[in-house]
Design a protein around this motif. Structure first.
Motif, PDB file in Angstrom:
ATOM      1  N   CYS A 230       4.819   5.345  -9.441  1.00  0.00           N
ATOM      2  CA  CYS A 230       4.158   5.974  -8.952  1.00  0.00           C
ATOM      3  C   CYS A 230       4.556   7.016  -7.799  1.00  0.00           C
ATOM      4  O   CYS A 230       4.910   7.886  -7.544  1.00  0.00           O
ATOM      5  CB  CYS A 230       2.786   5.935  -8.873  1.00  0.00           C
ATOM      6  N   ARG A 231       5.354   5.918  -6.881  1.00  0.00           N
ATOM      7  CA  ARG A 231       5.777   6.366  -5.975  1.00  0.00           C
ATOM      8  C   ARG A 231       7.357   7.050  -6.224  1.00  0.00           C
ATOM      9  O   ARG A 231       7.163   7.976  -6.070  1.00  0.00           O
ATOM     10  CB  ARG A 231       6.150   5.418  -5.039  1.00  0.00           C
ATOM     11  N   GLN A 232       8.121   6.467  -6.981  1.00  0.00           N
ATOM     12  CA  GLN A 232       9.245   6.753  -7.765  1.00  0.00           C
ATOM     13  C   GLN A 232       8.750   8.158  -8.783  1.00  0.00           C
ATOM     14  O   GLN A 232       9.772   8.881  -8.240  1.00  0.00           O
ATOM     15  CB  GLN A 232       9.766   6.050  -8.864  1.00  0.00           C
ATOM     16  N   ALA A 233       8.071   8.448  -8.800  1.00  0.00           N
ATOM     17  CA  ALA A 233       7.515   9.244  -9.762  1.00  0.00           C
ATOM     18  C   ALA A 233       6.883  10.658  -8.915  1.00  0.00           C
ATOM     19  O   ALA A 233       6.877  11.640  -9.760  1.00  0.00           O
ATOM     20  CB  ALA A 233       6.902   8.840 -11.289  1.00  0.00           C
ATOM     21  N   GLY A 234       6.626  10.421  -7.481  1.00  0.00           N
ATOM     22  CA  GLY A 234       6.138  11.184  -6.168  1.00  0.00           C
ATOM     23  C   GLY A 234       4.462  11.549  -7.487  1.00  0.00           C
ATOM     24  O   GLY A 234       3.790  12.192  -7.434  1.00  0.00           O
ATOM     25  N   ALA A 235       3.369  10.992  -7.760  1.00  0.00           N
ATOM     26  CA  ALA A 235       2.409  10.466  -8.303  1.00  0.00           C
ATOM     27  C   ALA A 235       1.530   9.661  -6.335  1.00  0.00           C
ATOM     28  O   ALA A 235       2.001   8.611  -6.233  1.00  0.00           O
ATOM     29  CB  ALA A 235       2.555  10.063  -9.671  1.00  0.00           C
ATOM     30  N   LEU A 236       0.163   9.921  -7.142  1.00  0.00           N
ATOM     31  CA  LEU A 236       0.107   8.810  -5.956  1.00  0.00           C
ATOM     32  C   LEU A 236      -0.962   7.913  -6.978  1.00  0.00           C
ATOM     33  O   LEU A 236      -1.312   8.222  -7.984  1.00  0.00           O
ATOM     34  CB  LEU A 236      -0.796   9.970  -5.197  1.00  0.00           C
ATOM     35  N   PHE A 237      -1.188   7.080  -6.576  1.00  0.00           N
ATOM     36  CA  PHE A 237      -1.493   5.320  -6.567  1.00  0.00           C
ATOM     37  C   PHE A 237      -3.274   5.822  -5.884  1.00  0.00           C
ATOM     38  O   PHE A 237      -3.100   5.082  -5.322  1.00  0.00           O
ATOM     39  CB  PHE A 237      -0.501   4.359  -6.379  1.00  0.00           C
ATOM     40  N   VAL A 238      -4.285   5.161  -7.171  1.00  0.00           N
ATOM     41  CA  VAL A 238      -5.724   5.350  -6.698  1.00  0.00           C
ATOM     42  C   VAL A 238      -5.588   4.367  -7.033  1.00  0.00           C
ATOM     43  O   VAL A 238      -5.810   3.787  -8.726  1.00  0.00           O
ATOM     44  CB  VAL A 238      -6.126   6.540  -7.068  1.00  0.00           C
ATOM     45  N   CYS A 239      -6.562   3.705  -5.945  1.00  0.00           N
ATOM     46  CA  CYS A 239      -7.110   2.518  -6.521  1.00  0.00           C
ATOM     47  C   CYS A 239      -8.341   2.494  -6.463  1.00  0.00           C
ATOM     48  O   CYS A 239      -9.073   2.653  -5.138  1.00  0.00           O
ATOM     49  CB  CYS A 239      -6.629   1.086  -5.371  1.00  0.00           C
ATOM     50  N   ASP A 240      -9.107   2.110  -7.171  1.00  0.00           N
ATOM     51  CA  ASP A 240     -11.117   1.933  -7.210  1.00  0.00           C
ATOM     52  C   ASP A 240     -11.259   0.955  -7.226  1.00  0.00           C
ATOM     53  O   ASP A 240     -11.448   0.024  -8.088  1.00  0.00           O
ATOM     54  CB  ASP A 240     -11.218   2.515  -8.527  1.00  0.00           C
ATOM     55  N   GLU A 241     -11.820   0.965  -5.760  1.00  0.00           N
ATOM     56  CA  GLU A 241     -12.524  -0.530  -5.694  1.00  0.00           C
ATOM     57  C   GLU A 241     -13.942  -0.202  -5.171  1.00  0.00           C
ATOM     58  O   GLU A 241     -14.561  -0.793  -4.732  1.00  0.00           O
ATOM     59  CB  GLU A 241     -11.985  -1.259  -3.901  1.00  0.00           C
ATOM     60  N   VAL A 242     -14.556   0.267  -5.668  1.00  0.00           N
ATOM     61  CA  VAL A 242     -15.976   0.717  -5.810  1.00  0.00           C
ATOM     62  C   VAL A 242     -16.831  -0.732  -6.479  1.00  0.00           C
ATOM     63  O   VAL A 242     -18.111  -0.699  -6.012  1.00  0.00           O
ATOM     64  CB  VAL A 242     -16.180   2.316  -6.685  1.00  0.00           C
ATOM     65  N   GLN A 243     -16.171  -1.644  -7.305  1.00  0.00           N
ATOM     66  CA  GLN A 243     -17.182  -2.392  -7.600  1.00  0.00           C
ATOM     67  C   GLN A 243     -16.707  -3.371  -7.683  1.00  0.00           C
ATOM     68  O   GLN A 243     -16.646  -4.586  -6.966  1.00  0.00           O
ATOM     69  CB  GLN A 243     -16.632  -2.796  -9.834  1.00  0.00           C
ATOM     70  N   THR A 244     -14.758  -4.005  -6.726  1.00  0.00           N
ATOM     71  CA  THR A 244     -14.369  -4.505  -6.275  1.00  0.00           C
ATOM     72  C   THR A 244     -13.598  -5.145  -4.958  1.00  0.00           C
ATOM     73  O   THR A 244     -14.344  -6.231  -4.268  1.00  0.00           O
ATOM     74  CB  THR A 244     -13.567  -4.405  -7.108  1.00  0.00           C
ATOM     75  N   GLY A 245     -13.882  -4.408  -4.094  1.00  0.00           N
ATOM     76  CA  GLY A 245     -13.971  -4.470  -2.670  1.00  0.00           C
ATOM     77  C   GLY A 245     -12.691  -3.607  -2.185  1.00  0.00           C
ATOM     78  O   GLY A 245     -12.706  -2.319  -2.554  1.00  0.00           O
ATOM     79  N   ILE A 246     -12.378  -4.150  -0.795  1.00  0.00           N
ATOM     80  CA  ILE A 246     -10.973  -3.109  -0.883  1.00  0.00           C
ATOM     81  C   ILE A 246     -10.292  -3.784  -0.846  1.00  0.00           C
ATOM     82  O   ILE A 246      -9.550  -4.237  -0.517  1.00  0.00           O
ATOM     83  CB  ILE A 246     -11.145  -2.971   1.276  1.00  0.00           C
ATOM     84  N   ALA A 247      -9.172  -2.856  -1.178  1.00  0.00           N
ATOM     85  CA  ALA A 247      -7.658  -3.290  -2.034  1.00  0.00           C
ATOM     86  C   ALA A 247      -6.923  -3.137  -0.922  1.00  0.00           C
ATOM     87  O   ALA A 247      -6.165  -3.976   0.504  1.00  0.00           O
ATOM     88  CB  ALA A 247      -6.830  -2.172  -2.339  1.00  0.00           C
ATOM     89  N   ARG A 248      -6.401  -5.161  -1.317  1.00  0.00           N
ATOM     90  CA  ARG A 248      -4.967  -5.711  -0.823  1.00  0.00           C
ATOM     91  C   ARG A 248      -4.392  -5.946  -2.340  1.00  0.00           C
ATOM     92  O   ARG A 248      -3.230  -6.423  -2.478  1.00  0.00           O
ATOM     93  CB  ARG A 248      -5.348  -7.026  -0.765  1.00  0.00           C
TER      94      ARG A 248
END
Ligand code: PLP
Length: 472
Positions: A230-248
């Protein structure tokens, strides 16, 4: 006739208990009424404590739904209650709107301190789906691009934008046209992701670190590599942690959506944690300071519940406990694959676990509401299985649906019967199948994610808020 003034809460609880189903059927969702009757869940719930629900007869039940993920610290945790009482007692200057508040600021500080260094600002919301909606808007505005990628089988909520990122036809059907430019790639398929990103028009890839529907875990290294692509392509990486917690989930996270358990089980809340760059490119002037928001976002009661929840998680060591319980659950449930024909696989991490059933259409319902005796002994794993205890081992036809003694007819099909033929199923079995499907597919799953009191092994809380998303 003008309506009577509503009575006090205490008066309602005292005088009208028992009318829940009738009120639901008349004014809310009669189809939900049918589901809960079919499953035998039409109890009068009079209380909740920790992992348990209590009915009007005083019977306690181990609640295997866990409020779809909101009870990380258990029901009615005294510390969350105390925090809410403190807010009310303090008569805070809540929701000044053109103004800022302390509790919401401290919550942002606390959440960001627990999140990866790549995110630096919080956009408040009230629910999970609202957090995802915000992420979609921010991604589009920050990149000036329209396309949003999501993973097959994903679940990100049910409002129109989030629904456009939903991998389930059963949710999408009939609500189109959905948001244009939203396309699915295989969960775990880096090649497909790279291919879509190569067009250079992707605003964001939105993904759950563990897919809630099906408890699908990605291959090792997937999330880190997806971020890099994503970074390489200029797209944002969005992590949906609504069910799981806060991303690491790595270094290049642009946004993290959180909600559910942060509520302490009391006050709806959601938030998107956003990188400084993305935030500043969207909210880039005074005239644009309010271009996204919500009237109740950042309210004092929600912030207080969330802060108390974080405190409980830290103090009670729920993160570590989630890892321990996860290992124990795996140890207890993995042998079921060998032992029971109906169990084809066990998957999970932390305290999200699922046992998939062979031939979902044939499998009888799993038991998702389990009465527990005094002292709440550990339910045997096989009691949670479709069909119940040992006498039913290897008997896929047994459809003992739940504790109330309601027994469904055998779901075993005659040889040659049409798998998909609704009419081939007896009426009762069809009702059970539909009810379980609507209830989230519990018919096919051993749901072992909520708190289980392990007696001598000590009380276990539901999965830790920060535990499950970690370590990818
Ligand atoms: N994202 C994920 C991963 C979810 O599991 C859910 C709900 O189950 C949502 C978003 C939507 O959250 P809410 O129901 O609070 O809108």
């Amino acid at each position: 006739m003008s309506p009577q003034p509503p009575p006090s809460v205490q008066e309602i609880l005292n005088a009208r208990s028992g009318e829940e189903m009738a009120l639901n059927d008349r004014y809310l969702n009669p189809q939900m009424g049918r589901i809960v009757r079919t499953l035998g869940f039409d109890k009068v719930w009079t209380g909740g404590e920790g992992a348990h629900l209590v009915d009007s007869g005083g019977q306690r039940y181990l609640d295997l739904f866990g409020g779809y993920g909101v009870f990380a610290v258990g029901r009615n945790h005294p510390e969350v209650i105390e925090a809410l009482e403190q807010v009310i007692a303090a008569r805070t200057g809540n929701l000044p709107q053109l103004g800022v508040t302390l509790l919401s600021g401290v919550l942002a500080e606390q959440l960001l301190a627990r999140a990866p260094g790549s995110v630096a600002a919080m956009v408040p919301a009230n629910t999970g789906t609202e957090a995802v909606e915000a992420a979609i808007k921010i991604a589009r505005a920050a990149t000036g691009r329209a396309r949003v990628l999501y993973a097959e089988h994903a679940f990100h909520g049910l409002t129109l934008g989030s629904l456009s990122l939903n991998g389930g036809v059963e949710f999408r059907e009939g609500f189109g046209p959905l948001l244009p430019g939203c396309e699915a790639v295989g969960f775990g398929d880096l090649e497909a992701l790279e291919h879509e990103l190569s067009r250079g028009d992707v605003a964001a890839f939105v993904v759950e670190p563990i897919q809630g529907k099906g408890v699908n875990l990605p291959p090792a290294g997937y999330l880190a590599e997806a971020q890099r692509l994503c970074r390489q392509a200029g797209a944002l990486f969005v992590c949906d942690e609504v069910q799981t917690g806060i991303a690491r989930t790595g270094r290049f996270l642009d946004m993290v959506c959180v909600a559910k358990a942060l509520s302490g089980g009391f006050v709806p809340i959601g938030a998107v944690l956003v990188s400084r760059a993305a935030f500043d490119s969207v909210f880039d002037g005074m005239e644009r300071a309010v271009r996204h928001g919500s009237t109740f976002g950042g309210n004092d009661l929600a912030a207080a519940a969330a802060l108390a929840t974080l405190r409980v998680i830290d103090r009670e060591g729920l993160l570590e406990r989630a890892a321990r319980v996860g290992a124990l659950l795996m140890e207890l449930t993995e042998p079921l694959v060998e032992r029971f024909e109906v169990v084809s696989a066990v998957r999970g991490m932390g305290r999200r676990h699922r046992a998939a059933a062979v031939g979902a259409r044939r499998a009888p319902p799993a038991r998702a509401l389990l009465p527990v005796g005094d002292g709440a002994a550990l339910p045997r794993a096989q009691d949670l299985l479709p069909g119940g205890g040992p006498s039913h081992e290897r008997d896929q036809g047994a459809a003992r649906a739940h504790d109330r003694g309601v027994r469904g007819p055998a779901l075993r099909r005659r040889p040659g019967a049409d798998d998909r033929g609704r009419r081939a199923l007896p009426r009762r079995a069809r009702a059970l199948r539909d009810a379980h499907r609507a209830a989230g597919g519990t018919r096919r799953a051993l749901i072992a994610e909520p708190a289980v009191d392990l007696g001598a092994r000590g009380r276990l809380h539901r999965r830790g808020w920060f535990g499950d998303g970690g370590g990818f």
